[in-house]
Design an enzyme around this catalytic site. Structure first.
Site, PDB file in Angstrom:
ATOM      1  CG  ASN A 171      20.118  -2.303 -15.333  1.00 34.52           C
ATOM      2  OD1 ASN A 171      20.149  -3.627 -14.955  1.00 34.52           O
ATOM      3  ND2 ASN A 171      19.145  -1.971 -16.313  1.00 34.52           N
TER       4      ASN A 171
ATOM      5  CG  ASP B  12      22.871   5.010 -24.135  1.00 33.70           C
ATOM      6  OD1 ASP B  12      22.218   4.917 -22.601  1.00 33.70           O
ATOM      7  OD2 ASP B  12      22.349   5.564 -25.005  1.00 33.70           O
TER       8      ASP B  12
ATOM      9  N   GLY C  98      12.942  -4.185 -18.678  1.00 33.68           N
ATOM     10  CA  GLY C  98      12.509  -3.316 -19.949  1.00 33.68           C
ATOM     11  C   GLY C  98      11.729  -3.944 -20.778  1.00 33.68           C
ATOM     12  CE1 TYR C  99       9.923   0.112 -24.683  1.00 33.68           C
ATOM     13  CE2 TYR C  99      12.225   0.265 -23.947  1.00 33.68           C
ATOM     14  CZ  TYR C  99      11.267   0.609 -24.233  1.00 33.68           C
ATOM     15  OH  TYR C  99      10.816   2.196 -24.286  1.00 33.68           O
TER      16      TYR C  99
END
Ligand code: IMP
Length: 191
Positions: A9, A67, A152-153
């Site tokens: 990423n 993570d 993402g969010y």
């Protein structure tokens, strides 16, 4: 010290490079490791350790892995470790919606919108030694998306500390309060 970052990423790699300025951070691909490590753990820390151990073993270099995910209070902490795969858990109906739209759907009618991002970071040396750290950032989930930055969010996550969504914040402002920024800072302190 040269460290391999076990992530594909680009956003995460940039955030890591920004904070761990004194380290030379290679991407896993640059270190010749392109295998996808399966995230079979049930906690953020377990998954970070899985990825860091596999990368350190394969490259013979210290490896850092993270993570992370979004935990929503009204959903009992979901999507949590399944944040990246959230919509996949709901079959074809979920796939077409995608993660963010599914989150909004599952929060329809809920007044408690509190949420936090968590990030676990693991640095693993080729001899198996581990150094770990965790970071969190708190906010609420809006009812519609705001902003274009991040990933993402981010467009749904309104940060109380920043007074805007993560997608409306500059990368620098986000790094200053983000779960990943905090976990990396905590790791740096331990080092
Ligand atoms: P990971 O790559 O396994 O850590 O998955 C993390 C997932 O959680 C990502 O795919 C995003 O959906 C979500 N996530 C983690 N950190 C962030 C963030 O900083 N902003 C927005 N979403 C995030």
């Amino acid at each position: 010290m040269t460290v391999v970052a076990a992530t594909g990423n680009a956003h995460k790699l940039r955030e890591m490079r920004e904070i761990l300025k004194d380290f030379e951070l290679l991407s896993a691909a640059e270190a010749g490791f392109s295998e996808e490590v399966e995230e079979t753990g049930t906690t953020f820390l377990e998954n970070a350790l899985l990825k860091a151990h596999a990368t350190a073993k394969a490259t013979g270099m210290p490896a850092i892995a993270d993570d992370s995910g979004l935990c929503v209070d009204a959903l009992g902490g979901a999507p949590g470790v399944y944040s990246a795969r959230y919509s996949k858990l709901f079959g074809p109906a979920g796939w077409t919606l995608g993660n963010r739209a599914l989150l909004l759907k599952n929060l329809e009618g809920k007044t408690d919108r509190r949420a936090h991002f968590t990030c676990a970071i693991a640095l693993v040396y080729p001899d198996g030694r581990e150094i770990t750290a965790e970071g969190r950032t708190y906010g609420v989930i809006l009812t519609e998306e705001r902003g274009e930055n991040g990933f993402g969010y981010d467009p749904l996550f309104y940060s109380e500390e920043l007074g805007c969504t993560f997608a409306e914040a500059s990368e620098e402002a986000k790094n200053g309060v983000s779960h990943r920024g905090r976990a990396l800072a905590a790791l740096l302190e331990k080092l």
